[in-house]
Design a protein around this motif. Sequence first.
Motif, PDB file in Angstrom:
ATOM      1  N   ASP A 167     -12.864  48.533 -36.330  1.00  0.00           N
ATOM      2  CA  ASP A 167     -13.819  49.300 -37.135  1.00  0.00           C
ATOM      3  C   ASP A 167     -14.697  48.400 -38.000  1.00  0.00           C
ATOM      4  N   LEU A 168     -14.360  47.134 -38.032  1.00  0.00           N
ATOM      5  CA  LEU A 168     -15.077  46.179 -38.871  1.00  0.00           C
ATOM      6  C   LEU A 168     -16.486  45.937 -38.330  1.00  0.00           C
ATOM      7  N   PRO A 169     -17.506  46.031 -39.178  1.00  0.00           N
ATOM      8  CA  PRO A 169     -18.871  45.741 -38.716  1.00  0.00           C
ATOM      9  C   PRO A 169     -18.990  44.305 -38.203  1.00  0.00           C
ATOM     10  N   GLN A 170     -19.820  44.116 -37.188  1.00  0.00           N
ATOM     11  CA  GLN A 170     -20.038  42.801 -36.572  1.00  0.00           C
ATOM     12  C   GLN A 170     -20.395  41.759 -37.635  1.00  0.00           C
ATOM     13  N   GLY A 171     -19.690  40.625 -37.613  1.00  0.00           N
ATOM     14  CA  GLY A 171     -19.979  39.519 -38.523  1.00  0.00           C
ATOM     15  C   GLY A 171     -19.358  39.640 -39.901  1.00  0.00           C
ATOM     16  N   GLU A 172     -18.651  40.748 -40.167  1.00  0.00           N
ATOM     17  CA  GLU A 172     -18.032  40.949 -41.482  1.00  0.00           C
ATOM     18  C   GLU A 172     -16.738  40.140 -41.597  1.00  0.00           C
ATOM     19  N   ASN A 173     -16.413  39.747 -42.813  1.00  0.00           N
ATOM     20  CA  ASN A 173     -15.170  39.037 -43.109  1.00  0.00           C
ATOM     21  C   ASN A 173     -14.085  40.076 -43.359  1.00  0.00           C
ATOM     22  N   LEU A 174     -12.971  39.970 -42.634  1.00  0.00           N
ATOM     23  CA  LEU A 174     -11.865  40.926 -42.778  1.00  0.00           C
ATOM     24  C   LEU A 174     -11.379  41.002 -44.223  1.00  0.00           C
ATOM     25  N   CYS A 175     -11.365  39.883 -44.925  1.00  0.00           N
ATOM     26  CA  CYS A 175     -10.884  39.853 -46.313  1.00  0.00           C
ATOM     27  C   CYS A 175     -11.724  40.724 -47.248  1.00  0.00           C
ATOM     28  N   ASP A 176     -12.984  40.974 -46.869  1.00  0.00           N
ATOM     29  CA  ASP A 176     -13.837  41.842 -47.686  1.00  0.00           C
ATOM     30  C   ASP A 176     -13.382  43.295 -47.630  1.00  0.00           C
ATOM     31  N   HIS A 177     -12.513  43.618 -46.684  1.00  0.00           N
ATOM     32  CA  HIS A 177     -12.088  44.997 -46.474  1.00  0.00           C
ATOM     33  C   HIS A 177     -10.580  45.170 -46.613  1.00  0.00           C
ATOM     34  N   CYS A 178      -9.922  44.193 -47.151  1.00  0.00           N
ATOM     35  CA  CYS A 178      -8.465  44.175 -47.196  1.00  0.00           C
ATOM     36  C   CYS A 178      -7.945  44.419 -48.617  1.00  0.00           C
ATOM     37  N   SER A 179      -6.723  44.921 -48.689  1.00  0.00           N
ATOM     38  CA  SER A 179      -6.069  45.134 -49.983  1.00  0.00           C
ATOM     39  C   SER A 179      -5.210  43.940 -50.381  1.00  0.00           C
ATOM     40  N   ALA A 180      -5.349  42.829 -49.680  1.00  0.00           N
ATOM     41  CA  ALA A 180      -4.634  41.576 -49.972  1.00  0.00           C
ATOM     42  C   ALA A 180      -3.122  41.752 -49.884  1.00  0.00           C
ATOM     43  N   LYS A 181      -2.666  42.401 -48.826  1.00  0.00           N
ATOM     44  CA  LYS A 181      -1.223  42.587 -48.637  1.00  0.00           C
ATOM     45  C   LYS A 181      -0.491  41.250 -48.719  1.00  0.00           C
ATOM     46  N   CYS A 182      -1.074  40.229 -48.110  1.00  0.00           N
ATOM     47  CA  CYS A 182      -0.419  38.919 -48.036  1.00  0.00           C
ATOM     48  C   CYS A 182      -0.236  38.265 -49.406  1.00  0.00           C
ATOM     49  N   CYS A 183      -0.911  38.737 -50.408  1.00  0.00           N
ATOM     50  CA  CYS A 183      -0.813  38.152 -51.745  1.00  0.00           C
ATOM     51  C   CYS A 183       0.078  38.983 -52.681  1.00  0.00           C
ATOM     52  N   HIS A 184       0.749  39.995 -52.119  1.00  0.00           N
ATOM     53  CA  HIS A 184       1.597  40.868 -52.926  1.00  0.00           C
ATOM     54  C   HIS A 184       3.083  40.698 -52.646  1.00  0.00           C
ATOM     55  N   TYR A 185       3.443  39.687 -51.884  1.00  0.00           N
ATOM     56  CA  TYR A 185       4.847  39.435 -51.577  1.00  0.00           C
ATOM     57  C   TYR A 185       4.978  38.041 -50.985  1.00  0.00           C
ATOM     58  N   PHE A 186       6.208  37.575 -50.879  1.00  0.00           N
ATOM     59  CA  PHE A 186       6.513  36.458 -49.994  1.00  0.00           C
ATOM     60  C   PHE A 186       7.871  36.719 -49.374  1.00  0.00           C
ATOM     61  N   ALA A 187       8.030  36.260 -48.150  1.00  0.00           N
ATOM     62  CA  ALA A 187       9.272  36.457 -47.407  1.00  0.00           C
ATOM     63  C   ALA A 187       9.763  35.099 -46.921  1.00  0.00           C
ATOM     64  N   LEU A 188      11.042  34.846 -47.162  1.00  0.00           N
ATOM     65  CA  LEU A 188      11.646  33.579 -46.754  1.00  0.00           C
ATOM     66  C   LEU A 188      12.769  33.857 -45.766  1.00  0.00           C
ATOM     67  N   PRO A 189      12.814  33.116 -44.656  1.00  0.00           N
ATOM     68  CA  PRO A 189      13.930  33.304 -43.730  1.00  0.00           C
ATOM     69  C   PRO A 189      15.242  32.888 -44.380  1.00  0.00           C
ATOM     70  N   ILE A 190      16.300  33.650 -44.106  1.00  0.00           N
ATOM     71  CA  ILE A 190      17.633  33.337 -44.628  1.00  0.00           C
ATOM     72  C   ILE A 190      18.598  33.303 -43.448  1.00  0.00           C
ATOM     73  N   ASP A 191      19.736  32.681 -43.655  1.00  0.00           N
ATOM     74  CA  ASP A 191      20.757  32.658 -42.619  1.00  0.00           C
ATOM     75  C   ASP A 191      21.266  34.071 -42.367  1.00  0.00           C
ATOM     76  N   GLU A 192      21.494  34.386 -41.124  1.00  0.00           N
ATOM     77  CA  GLU A 192      22.056  35.689 -40.783  1.00  0.00           C
ATOM     78  C   GLU A 192      23.463  35.788 -41.349  1.00  0.00           C
ATOM     79  N   PRO A 193      23.755  36.845 -42.095  1.00  0.00           N
ATOM     80  CA  PRO A 193      25.118  36.989 -42.628  1.00  0.00           C
ATOM     81  C   PRO A 193      26.097  37.301 -41.490  1.00  0.00           C
ATOM     82  N   VAL A 194      27.226  36.577 -41.484  1.00  0.00           N
ATOM     83  CA  VAL A 194      28.219  36.784 -40.427  1.00  0.00           C
ATOM     84  C   VAL A 194      29.609  37.067 -40.986  1.00  0.00           C
ATOM     85  N   SER A 195      29.771  36.988 -42.289  1.00  0.00           N
ATOM     86  CA  SER A 195      31.069  37.242 -42.912  1.00  0.00           C
ATOM     87  C   SER A 195      30.867  38.122 -44.139  1.00  0.00           C
ATOM     88  N   ARG A 196      31.968  38.637 -44.669  1.00  0.00           N
ATOM     89  CA  ARG A 196      31.897  39.421 -45.905  1.00  0.00           C
ATOM     90  C   ARG A 196      31.271  38.605 -47.025  1.00  0.00           C
TER      91      ARG A 196
END
Length: 164
Positions: A24-53
Amino acid sequence: MSKPKAKKDPSPAATRQRIRRREDLPQGENLCDHCSAKCCHYFALPIDEPVSRKDFDFVRWYLLHDRASVFVDEETWYLLVHTTCKHLQDDNRCGIYETRPQICREYTTDECEFEDDWCYERYFETPEQIDEYADALFGPQFEQSGRRKEDSLRSRRPTGLPLV
């Protein structure tokens, strides 16, 4: 008499609300001009899979902290911290764009989560949810009486508060 056509609001905020998909983005438009900045509202870090209590008790500890959750995506476990970058401006632009960290420089809009709905098969928001999941894997940690089983890492479950 025909109804007059409503004029489209040309403001960036109104345009952001209208754009729902990349196509739906107009030709030549920057996606960031139409975004709610989801990527700047969190961070996710990989963790080891839990295998024990004990591993699940560490995950429980993460979930005892405000604004933390845990999810699994393609068999990788992640600690998700819901927090906004302190340099995100009101217009959803980076306030330190020229000196932003390398991780931000390498991030592109090619595969960003602009359209993502973030549905995960395993998503934990509370310590009780991870306890229930661990109980399903290993069996209950506490007996019906509330007494701790021998292999438990923690003391008995607290009793509920009295009704006043």
